[in-house]
Scaffold this motif. Structure first.
Motif, PDB file in Angstrom:
ATOM      1  N   ASP A 156       0.832  -1.198   0.000  1.00  0.00           N
ATOM      2  CA  ASP A 156       0.000   0.000   0.000  1.00  0.00           C
ATOM      3  C   ASP A 156       0.874   1.258   0.000  1.00  0.00           C
ATOM      4  N   GLY A 157       1.956   1.235   0.750  1.00  0.00           N
ATOM      5  CA  GLY A 157       2.882   2.367   0.762  1.00  0.00           C
ATOM      6  C   GLY A 157       3.519   2.603  -0.588  1.00  0.00           C
ATOM      7  N   PHE A 158       3.939   1.539  -1.241  1.00  0.00           N
ATOM      8  CA  PHE A 158       4.527   1.670  -2.577  1.00  0.00           C
ATOM      9  C   PHE A 158       3.522   2.266  -3.561  1.00  0.00           C
ATOM     10  N   LEU A 159       2.272   1.864  -3.456  1.00  0.00           N
ATOM     11  CA  LEU A 159       1.243   2.392  -4.358  1.00  0.00           C
ATOM     12  C   LEU A 159       0.969   3.878  -4.103  1.00  0.00           C
ATOM     13  N   LYS A 160       1.256   4.342  -2.898  1.00  0.00           N
ATOM     14  CA  LYS A 160       1.019   5.746  -2.556  1.00  0.00           C
ATOM     15  C   LYS A 160       2.224   6.649  -2.790  1.00  0.00           C
ATOM     16  N   ILE A 161       3.366   6.085  -3.171  1.00  0.00           N
ATOM     17  CA  ILE A 161       4.579   6.892  -3.349  1.00  0.00           C
ATOM     18  C   ILE A 161       4.419   7.912  -4.475  1.00  0.00           C
ATOM     19  N   GLU A 162       3.765   7.542  -5.546  1.00  0.00           N
ATOM     20  CA  GLU A 162       3.693   8.411  -6.726  1.00  0.00           C
ATOM     21  C   GLU A 162       3.175   9.816  -6.414  1.00  0.00           C
ATOM     22  N   ASP A 163       2.241   9.928  -5.474  1.00  0.00           N
ATOM     23  CA  ASP A 163       1.738  11.259  -5.119  1.00  0.00           C
ATOM     24  C   ASP A 163       2.231  11.726  -3.743  1.00  0.00           C
ATOM     25  N   GLY A 164       3.177  11.004  -3.151  1.00  0.00           N
ATOM     26  CA  GLY A 164       3.758  11.391  -1.868  1.00  0.00           C
ATOM     27  C   GLY A 164       2.909  11.052  -0.657  1.00  0.00           C
ATOM     28  N   ALA A 165       1.794  10.362  -0.854  1.00  0.00           N
ATOM     29  CA  ALA A 165       0.892  10.049   0.263  1.00  0.00           C
ATOM     30  C   ALA A 165       1.438   8.967   1.180  1.00  0.00           C
ATOM     31  N   HIS A 166       2.489   8.277   0.780  1.00  0.00           N
ATOM     32  CA  HIS A 166       3.067   7.227   1.641  1.00  0.00           C
ATOM     33  C   HIS A 166       3.554   7.804   2.962  1.00  0.00           C
ATOM     34  N   VAL A 167       3.992   9.063   2.974  1.00  0.00           N
ATOM     35  CA  VAL A 167       4.509   9.645   4.220  1.00  0.00           C
ATOM     36  C   VAL A 167       3.404   9.928   5.228  1.00  0.00           C
ATOM     37  N   ASP A 168       2.137   9.862   4.796  1.00  0.00           N
ATOM     38  CA  ASP A 168       1.015  10.057   5.710  1.00  0.00           C
ATOM     39  C   ASP A 168       0.611   8.766   6.417  1.00  0.00           C
ATOM     40  N   LYS A 169       1.166   7.635   5.996  1.00  0.00           N
ATOM     41  CA  LYS A 169       0.849   6.351   6.625  1.00  0.00           C
ATOM     42  C   LYS A 169       1.508   6.278   8.008  1.00  0.00           C
ATOM     43  N   ALA A 170       0.824   5.694   8.967  1.00  0.00           N
ATOM     44  CA  ALA A 170       1.375   5.552  10.317  1.00  0.00           C
ATOM     45  C   ALA A 170       2.630   4.681  10.331  1.00  0.00           C
ATOM     46  N   SER A 171       2.751   3.771   9.368  1.00  0.00           N
ATOM     47  CA  SER A 171       3.888   2.849   9.343  1.00  0.00           C
ATOM     48  C   SER A 171       5.125   3.427   8.656  1.00  0.00           C
ATOM     49  N   VAL A 172       5.006   4.602   8.044  1.00  0.00           N
ATOM     50  CA  VAL A 172       6.143   5.238   7.362  1.00  0.00           C
ATOM     51  C   VAL A 172       6.652   6.372   8.233  1.00  0.00           C
ATOM     52  N   HIS A 173       7.947   6.353   8.494  1.00  0.00           N
ATOM     53  CA  HIS A 173       8.585   7.366   9.330  1.00  0.00           C
ATOM     54  C   HIS A 173       9.580   8.155   8.487  1.00  0.00           C
ATOM     55  N   VAL A 174       9.563   9.469   8.643  1.00  0.00           N
ATOM     56  CA  VAL A 174      10.513  10.336   7.954  1.00  0.00           C
ATOM     57  C   VAL A 174      11.246  11.126   9.022  1.00  0.00           C
ATOM     58  N   VAL A 175      12.563  10.985   9.055  1.00  0.00           N
ATOM     59  CA  VAL A 175      13.383  11.665  10.056  1.00  0.00           C
ATOM     60  C   VAL A 175      14.358  12.577   9.324  1.00  0.00           C
ATOM     61  N   LYS A 176      14.278  13.871   9.605  1.00  0.00           N
ATOM     62  CA  LYS A 176      15.210  14.847   9.041  1.00  0.00           C
ATOM     63  C   LYS A 176      16.468  14.831   9.902  1.00  0.00           C
ATOM     64  N   CYS A 177      17.618  14.655   9.275  1.00  0.00           N
ATOM     65  CA  CYS A 177      18.850  14.498  10.054  1.00  0.00           C
ATOM     66  C   CYS A 177      20.053  15.074   9.318  1.00  0.00           C
ATOM     67  N   ARG A 178      21.150  15.211  10.051  1.00  0.00           N
ATOM     68  CA  ARG A 178      22.415  15.675   9.467  1.00  0.00           C
ATOM     69  C   ARG A 178      23.324  14.505   9.144  1.00  0.00           C
ATOM     70  N   GLY A 179      23.077  13.389   9.738  1.00  0.00           N
ATOM     71  CA  GLY A 179      23.881  12.199   9.514  1.00  0.00           C
ATOM     72  C   GLY A 179      23.155  11.017  10.090  1.00  0.00           C
ATOM     73  N   PHE A 180      23.627   9.831   9.745  1.00  0.00           N
ATOM     74  CA  PHE A 180      23.028   8.626  10.294  1.00  0.00           C
ATOM     75  C   PHE A 180      24.085   7.536  10.338  1.00  0.00           C
ATOM     76  N   ARG A 181      23.833   6.579  11.173  1.00  0.00           N
ATOM     77  CA  ARG A 181      24.714   5.410  11.275  1.00  0.00           C
ATOM     78  C   ARG A 181      23.820   4.184  11.297  1.00  0.00           C
ATOM     79  N   LEU A 182      24.015   3.313  10.340  1.00  0.00           N
ATOM     80  CA  LEU A 182      23.241   2.069  10.262  1.00  0.00           C
ATOM     81  C   LEU A 182      24.115   0.969  10.827  1.00  0.00           C
ATOM     82  N   VAL A 183      23.644   0.345  11.903  1.00  0.00           N
ATOM     83  CA  VAL A 183      24.400  -0.718  12.568  1.00  0.00           C
ATOM     84  C   VAL A 183      23.662  -2.026  12.378  1.00  0.00           C
ATOM     85  N   PRO A 184      24.264  -2.980  11.657  1.00  0.00           N
ATOM     86  CA  PRO A 184      23.582  -4.266  11.458  1.00  0.00           C
ATOM     87  C   PRO A 184      23.432  -5.038  12.774  1.00  0.00           C
ATOM     88  N   ALA A 185      22.343  -5.774  12.868  1.00  0.00           N
ATOM     89  CA  ALA A 185      22.092  -6.549  14.088  1.00  0.00           C
ATOM     90  C   ALA A 185      22.940  -7.799  14.136  1.00  0.00           C
TER      91      ALA A 185
END
Length: 107
Positions: A78-107
Motif C-alpha cells: 500500500d505504501g509503494f502504491l502511494k509513493i507516486e503522489d507522496g501520500a506514503h509519508v502520511d501512513k502511520a507505518s512510514v517514518h521520515v526523520v530529518k537528520c544531518r547524519g546517520f549510522r546504520l548498525v547491522p544486528a
C-alpha cells in the motif's frame, strides 16, 4: 535548540566513536525499508521525501519497520502504491526523520 542543517562546521563522529548525546537512536529490530535521500525525489515520478529541499542541508531517512507477516507485506505494498503522489509519508507505518547524519548498525 534545534541544530542548523546548513552549518558547515558540523562533523560526523568517527565510526568507532560513541554517538553524540543529541543524536536520536531509532531502535527497531525489523526494518522493511530504509532509504536516505537529500532531495525530495528519487526520480521524475517518485517523491520519496516530499518535504525535502535541495538547499536545506539535511538528509531525510524514510523507513518502515515492524513485525513480519502478510499484514506487513500488504501495508508495504500500500505504501509503494502511494509513493507516486507522496501520500506514503502520511501512513502511520512510514517514518521520515530529518537528520544531518546517520549510522546504520547491522544486528
Amino acid at each position: 535548540e534545534a541544530p542548523s542543517f546548513t552549518d558547515n562546521s558540523y562533523h560526523l563522529p568517527a565510526l568507532d566513536a560513541p554517538l553524540p548525546d543529541d543524536w536520536v537512536v531509532v531502535d527497531e529490530s525489523n526494518f522493511h525499508l530504509a532509504v536516505v535521500v537529500n532531495l525530495s525525489h528519487l526520480d521524475a515520478t517518485t517523491p520519496m521525501a516530499p518535504a525535502a529541499r535541495h538547499d536545506d542541508g539535511a538528509l531525510h531517512l524514510v523507513y518502515t519497520a515492524g513485525d513480519a507477516g502478510c499484514g506487513a507485506r500488504l501495508d508495504l505494498l500500500d505504501g509503494f502504491l502511494k509513493i507516486e503522489d507522496g501520500a506514503h509519508v502520511d501512513k502511520a507505518s512510514v517514518h521520515v526523520v530529518k537528520c544531518r547524519g546517520f549510522r546504520l548498525v547491522p544486528a
